[in-house]
Design a protein around this motif. Structure first.
Motif: not given
Lengths: 242, 156
Positions: A27-29, A33, A129-130, A133, A137, B23-24, B26-28, B30
């Motif tokens: 599942q994604i938000h 996106f 999540n963002t 992420a 990174l 989401t995590l 995939l966002m990374a 992206q």
């Protein structure tokens, strides 16, 4: 929701509701996106418009892009150091631009006009999540920077200046992404909530100062995130002078 | 009014503020892709342009500096030459003046000497002629006197 004497379409509050998409069993938000694609689209449009014809005498958007480039170069050069900053400028710059445009986009674009079946559009950085992420990174980046530049000597950093620092430095590796992600997430979400609550209570004029403050906070948060990321990378590639 | 507070606090299985999912990563991914795209479209070309301009400016500056130095050197050289030429002209003038003075003096002396000589010779000529005239006069007077004496004596 308690029925109100008047109904305003711009002043609903939905927190923690997401537009779920299914991608291969995960599942994604979706709303994150969608807004991040808008942010990336805006960034790419600006960049493409500004670099289509680069000249020695800059004109138009090229001036803006060169200003941004110079600003980001100074930021990363100051934090990472003269030797290694070139490798990391694109990463730091992308972090800054993505976060900055996300934050300002979340504050400036009237997302409420676009109606989603569930959840609402907003700054991509208001989703945990963002920010996690991005923070992860940064962690990967500084590990990679340290290891690629110094090899296993990178781990000397953990026992410098004294081995007593070892546990603290190990804890730091966990607190760095944690603090990075939660700082950004908390600030942006809090800003959106404050503006939303104020708009919910008093829809006219009163939210404006909070909105301006929000713009300020958004810019500062982008700067803080990029600066700290650059600082961590700089710390990892820093050579001790014995 | 309370529903969003409940949602924020509850962290329901579907939704919630700290709802971590795919989401995590995939966002990374992206953001990493965005980094590469921006590097290719923005950081590299703009950096190249700015650095080319910076190097262009610094080389132009260096060139201008070099040309300025050369100009200054030439100017100093010319100034030196000018001073030398002035000095030469000055010595030439002085020489010429001295030469002229010398010529003037010698011509003057010559003329004076000539004048003196001619005056002397004229004086000598006058003297000799006067002497001659005196002699002739004296001779004539003597002769006349003799004649008078002879005549008078002859009458008696």
């Amino acid at each position: 929701m308690v029925p109100l004497p008047f109904f305003l379409p711009f002043a609903e509050l939905e927190v923690g509701q997401h537009l779920y998409w299914q991608v291969g069993g995960y599942q994604i938000h979706g709303q994150v996106f969608l807004s991040s694609w808008l942010v990336i689209g805006a960034l790419l449009a600006l960049v493409v418009a500004g670099t289509r014809k680069l000249e020695r005498d800059p004109r138009g958007v090229q001036n803006l892009l060169e200003f941004i480039w110079g600003y980001l170069r100074d930021l990363s050069r100051e934090q990472i150091g003269e030797k290694a900053y070139r490798d990391w400028l694109p990463f730091i710059g992308t972090l800054f631009l993505f976060i900055f445009v996300s934050n300002w986009g979340g504050a400036l674009v009237p997302w409420k006009l676009i109606h989603l079946p569930s959840g609402e559009l907003g700054a991509p950085t208001a989703d945990i999540n963002t920010t996690i992420a991005l923070a992860l990174l940064v962690s990967l980046a500084y590990f990679y920077a340290g290891l690629s530049r110094k090899g296993f000597r990178y781990f000397e950093y953990y026992v410098e200046p004294t081995p007593i620092m070892l546990p603290f430095k190990i804890v730091e590796d966990f607190t760095k992404p944690l603090s990075l992600s939660f700082r950004l997430f908390g600030n942006i979400l809090a800003d959106e909530l404050v503006v939303a609550v104020l708009a919910f209570l008093v829809p006219l004029i009163v939210p404006l100062p909070a909105m301006f403050l929000g713009l300020f906070t958004s810019a500062i948060q982008a700067l803080i995130f990029a600066t700290l990321a650059a600082y961590y990378i700089g710390e990892a590639v820093h050579e001790e002078h014995h | 009014m309370t529903s969003w507070l409940l949602l924020a606090a509850a962290g329901a299985p579907e939704g919630g503020l700290f709802d971590l999912d795919a989401t995590l990563p995939l966002m990374a991914v992206q953001v990493v892709i965005l980094t590469f795209i921006l590097n290719a479209l923005f950081f590299r070309p703009v950096g190249k342009t700015v650095e080319e301009r910076e190097s262009y400016i610094s080389t132009s500056r260096a060139e201008a500096k070099q040309q300025l130095a050369q100009t200054e050197r030439l100017e100093a050289d010319l100034r030196h030459q000018l001073r030398e030429a002035r000095q030469q002209a000055q010595t030439l003038i002085v020489d010429a003046e001295q030469e002229m003075d010398r010529l003037y003096r010698s011509a003057l002396a010559e003329a004076q000497a000539e004048a003196n000589a001619s005056r002397e010779s004229a004086r000598r000529e006058i003297d000799s002629q006067r002497q001659q005239a005196e002699d002739t006069l004296n001779g004539e007077a003597d002769r006349l006197g003799d004649l008078i004496v002879t005549r008078l004596l002859a009458v008696q």
